[in-house]
Design a protein around this motif. Structure first.
Motif, PDB file in Angstrom:
ATOM      1  N   GLN A 135       0.813  -1.217   0.000  1.00 45.37           N
ATOM      2  CA  GLN A 135       0.000   0.000   0.000  1.00 45.37           C
ATOM      3  C   GLN A 135       0.843   1.262   0.000  1.00 45.37           C
ATOM      4  OE1 GLN A 135      -2.577  -0.386   3.378  1.00 45.37           O
ATOM      5  NE2 GLN A 135      -3.888  -1.946   2.414  1.00 45.37           N
ATOM      6  N   LYS A 136       2.165   1.099   0.107  1.00 40.88           N
ATOM      7  CA  LYS A 136       3.099   2.226   0.133  1.00 40.88           C
ATOM      8  C   LYS A 136       2.728   3.229   1.222  1.00 40.88           C
ATOM      9  CE  LYS A 136       4.251   1.834  -4.777  1.00 40.88           C
ATOM     10  NZ  LYS A 136       4.335   2.521  -6.086  1.00 40.88           N
ATOM     11  N   THR A 137       2.537   2.721   2.414  1.00 39.30           N
ATOM     12  CA  THR A 137       2.235   3.557   3.573  1.00 39.30           C
ATOM     13  C   THR A 137       3.350   3.391   4.601  1.00 39.30           C
ATOM     14  OG1 THR A 137       0.958   1.775   4.612  1.00 39.30           O
ATOM     15  CG2 THR A 137      -0.239   3.361   3.230  1.00 39.30           C
ATOM     16  N   ASP A 138       3.393   4.322   5.526  1.00 37.95           N
ATOM     17  CA  ASP A 138       4.417   4.274   6.573  1.00 37.95           C
ATOM     18  C   ASP A 138       3.738   4.429   7.930  1.00 37.95           C
ATOM     19  OD1 ASP A 138       6.740   4.189   7.950  1.00 37.95           O
ATOM     20  OD2 ASP A 138       7.399   6.227   7.444  1.00 37.95           O
ATOM     21  N   GLU A 139       3.149   3.334   8.391  1.00 39.27           N
ATOM     22  CA  GLU A 139       2.450   3.357   9.679  1.00 39.27           C
ATOM     23  C   GLU A 139       3.376   3.056  10.842  1.00 39.27           C
ATOM     24  OE1 GLU A 139      -0.740   0.628   9.403  1.00 39.27           O
ATOM     25  OE2 GLU A 139      -1.792   1.731   7.802  1.00 39.27           O
ATOM     26  N   GLY A 140       4.601   2.670  10.544  1.00 41.20           N
ATOM     27  CA  GLY A 140       5.545   2.382  11.608  1.00 41.20           C
ATOM     28  C   GLY A 140       5.389   0.981  12.160  1.00 41.20           C
ATOM     29  N   HIS A 141       6.016   0.750  13.300  1.00 38.70           N
ATOM     30  CA  HIS A 141       5.999  -0.568  13.928  1.00 38.70           C
ATOM     31  C   HIS A 141       4.582  -0.896  14.407  1.00 38.70           C
ATOM     32  CE1 HIS A 141       7.121  -3.945  16.457  1.00 38.70           C
ATOM     33  NE2 HIS A 141       8.362  -3.891  15.955  1.00 38.70           N
ATOM     34  N   PRO A 142       4.078  -2.083  14.133  1.00 39.96           N
ATOM     35  CA  PRO A 142       2.702  -2.414  14.541  1.00 39.96           C
ATOM     36  C   PRO A 142       2.518  -2.496  16.055  1.00 39.96           C
ATOM     37  CG  PRO A 142       3.802  -4.341  13.634  1.00 39.96           C
ATOM     38  CD  PRO A 142       4.689  -3.182  13.359  1.00 39.96           C
ATOM     39  N   PHE A 143       3.606  -2.730  16.775  1.00 37.55           N
ATOM     40  CA  PHE A 143       3.517  -2.808  18.236  1.00 37.55           C
ATOM     41  C   PHE A 143       4.130  -1.583  18.907  1.00 37.55           C
ATOM     42  CE2 PHE A 143       3.884  -7.338  16.865  1.00 37.55           C
ATOM     43  CZ  PHE A 143       2.595  -7.720  17.195  1.00 37.55           C
ATOM     44  N   LYS A 144       4.146  -0.471  18.190  1.00 40.47           N
ATOM     45  CA  LYS A 144       4.784   0.729  18.724  1.00 40.47           C
ATOM     46  C   LYS A 144       4.116   1.196  20.013  1.00 40.47           C
ATOM     47  CE  LYS A 144       6.008   5.475  17.486  1.00 40.47           C
ATOM     48  NZ  LYS A 144       5.943   6.528  16.432  1.00 40.47           N
ATOM     49  N   ALA A 145       2.796   1.161  20.060  1.00 42.91           N
ATOM     50  CA  ALA A 145       2.078   1.630  21.255  1.00 42.91           C
ATOM     51  C   ALA A 145       2.435   0.794  22.478  1.00 42.91           C
ATOM     52  CB  ALA A 145       0.575   1.595  21.009  1.00 42.91           C
ATOM     53  N   TYR A 146       2.598  -0.524  22.289  1.00 44.14           N
ATOM     54  CA  TYR A 146       2.934  -1.395  23.417  1.00 44.14           C
ATOM     55  C   TYR A 146       4.408  -1.258  23.805  1.00 44.14           C
ATOM     56  CZ  TYR A 146      -1.535  -3.549  22.253  1.00 44.14           C
ATOM     57  OH  TYR A 146      -2.865  -3.764  22.002  1.00 44.14           O
ATOM     58  N   LEU A 147       5.270  -0.991  22.823  1.00 45.08           N
ATOM     59  CA  LEU A 147       6.689  -0.828  23.121  1.00 45.08           C
ATOM     60  C   LEU A 147       6.958   0.434  23.933  1.00 45.08           C
ATOM     61  CD1 LEU A 147       8.246  -1.899  19.690  1.00 45.08           C
ATOM     62  CD2 LEU A 147       8.325  -3.167  21.846  1.00 45.08           C
ATOM     63  N   GLU A 148       6.095   1.415  23.808  1.00 47.55           N
ATOM     64  CA  GLU A 148       6.284   2.682  24.533  1.00 47.55           C
ATOM     65  C   GLU A 148       5.648   2.690  25.911  1.00 47.55           C
ATOM     66  OE1 GLU A 148       4.690   5.610  21.943  1.00 47.55           O
ATOM     67  OE2 GLU A 148       6.403   5.570  20.553  1.00 47.55           O
TER      68      GLU A 148
END
Length: 262
Positions: A135-148
């Motif tokens: 999809q050529k998107t840059d949503e970042g790491h899928p678990f970013k919210a949990y990693l923070e």
């Protein structure tokens, strides 16, 4: 011989708590989660109740620890099946884990659980990476919210839990010393009878089987008691009266078994 649940022989030789008549076998009459939630709320100027003292044991500022209050509320929700899906999921997961331990070693069960969790997270990470590339998107790491999310324990939390563990350990050691050195003959005899009964329990069940039975009882007995509290209290009261009667007779016949009056 018939007896009513409310009949007493005094404080001597009681096998159940002194507040049985007031609170029933498991709690207040009838046990309702909403009422318990109201009791857990802070009340300005009022004397703290038993639950309040339990939560305030290590607090000097008069404020209830939110973590302890939330934990108690969650436990009550699960055991009384307020949310059937949530309680069923927890109950089924715990039973599955315990039954797995009966067939495999702790190391094997832990390794399989870790592999299952890693398989799920790695697959999801690869899936999201491929989806973002297509999809050529840059949503970042899928678990970013949990990693923070901060998961470290603070020094105050460590001190609080260490104080609780120290208190329970010291209380247990003092109680065992009192029982084994026969400070009170009746209590030591009761403890000896309990240990004798546990020898038969240990011969019939192993530790995991007892743990499974405990989990099943925790998720079934509160609900059953809530629905049939009057009948259960009646029969338990009759048994309690008979036990107190037998203990009273033993105390009267054995020299030195009579408790000292306070």
């Amino acid at each position: 011989m018939s007896a009513k649940p409310g009949e007493e022989l005094g404080s001597e030789g009681k096998w159940f708590g002194d507040d049985y008549e007031r609170n029933g076998l498991f709690g207040s009459t009838p046990p309702r989660f909403d009422e318990l939630r109201e009791e857990l709320k802070p009340r300005g100027g009022e004397v703290a109740g038993d639950l309040d003292q339990q939560f305030h044991r290590f607090q000097d500022d008069g404020k209830r620890p939110p973590v302890a209050m939330e934990t108690a509320s969650t436990a009550i929700d699960l055991l009384y099946w307020r949310n059937v899906k949530q309680s069923g999921a927890v109950f089924g997961s715990v039973l599955l884990l315990l039954f797995s331990l009966t067939q495999f070693s702790v190391v094997s069960v832990g390794a399989y659980l870790a592999l299952a969790a890693l398989s799920a997270t790695i697959s999801f990470r690869i899936y999201k990476s491929v989806l973002q590339a297509v999809q050529k998107t840059d949503e970042g790491h899928p678990f970013k919210a949990y990693l923070e999310v901060e998961i470290a324990l603070s020094q105050d939390q460590i001190s609080k839990y260490a104080d609780k563990i120290l208190l329970y350990t010291n209380t247990c050691m003092k109680e065992l010393r009192r029982l084994f050195l026969v400070q009170d003959l009746v209590d030591s005899l009761k403890f000896a009878v309990l240990m004798w009964l546990l020898t038969y329990v240990g011969a019939l069940f192993n530790g995991l089987t007892l743990l499974i039975l405990t989990v099943v009882s925790m998720f079934t007995m509160p609900v059953v008691y809530e629905k049939h509290q009057a009948q259960i209290d009646q029969y338990v009261g009759l048994i309690r009266t008979q036990v107190n009667s037998v203990v009273g007779k033993i105390q009267a016949k054995i020299p030195g078994a009579k408790r000292k009056e306070e």
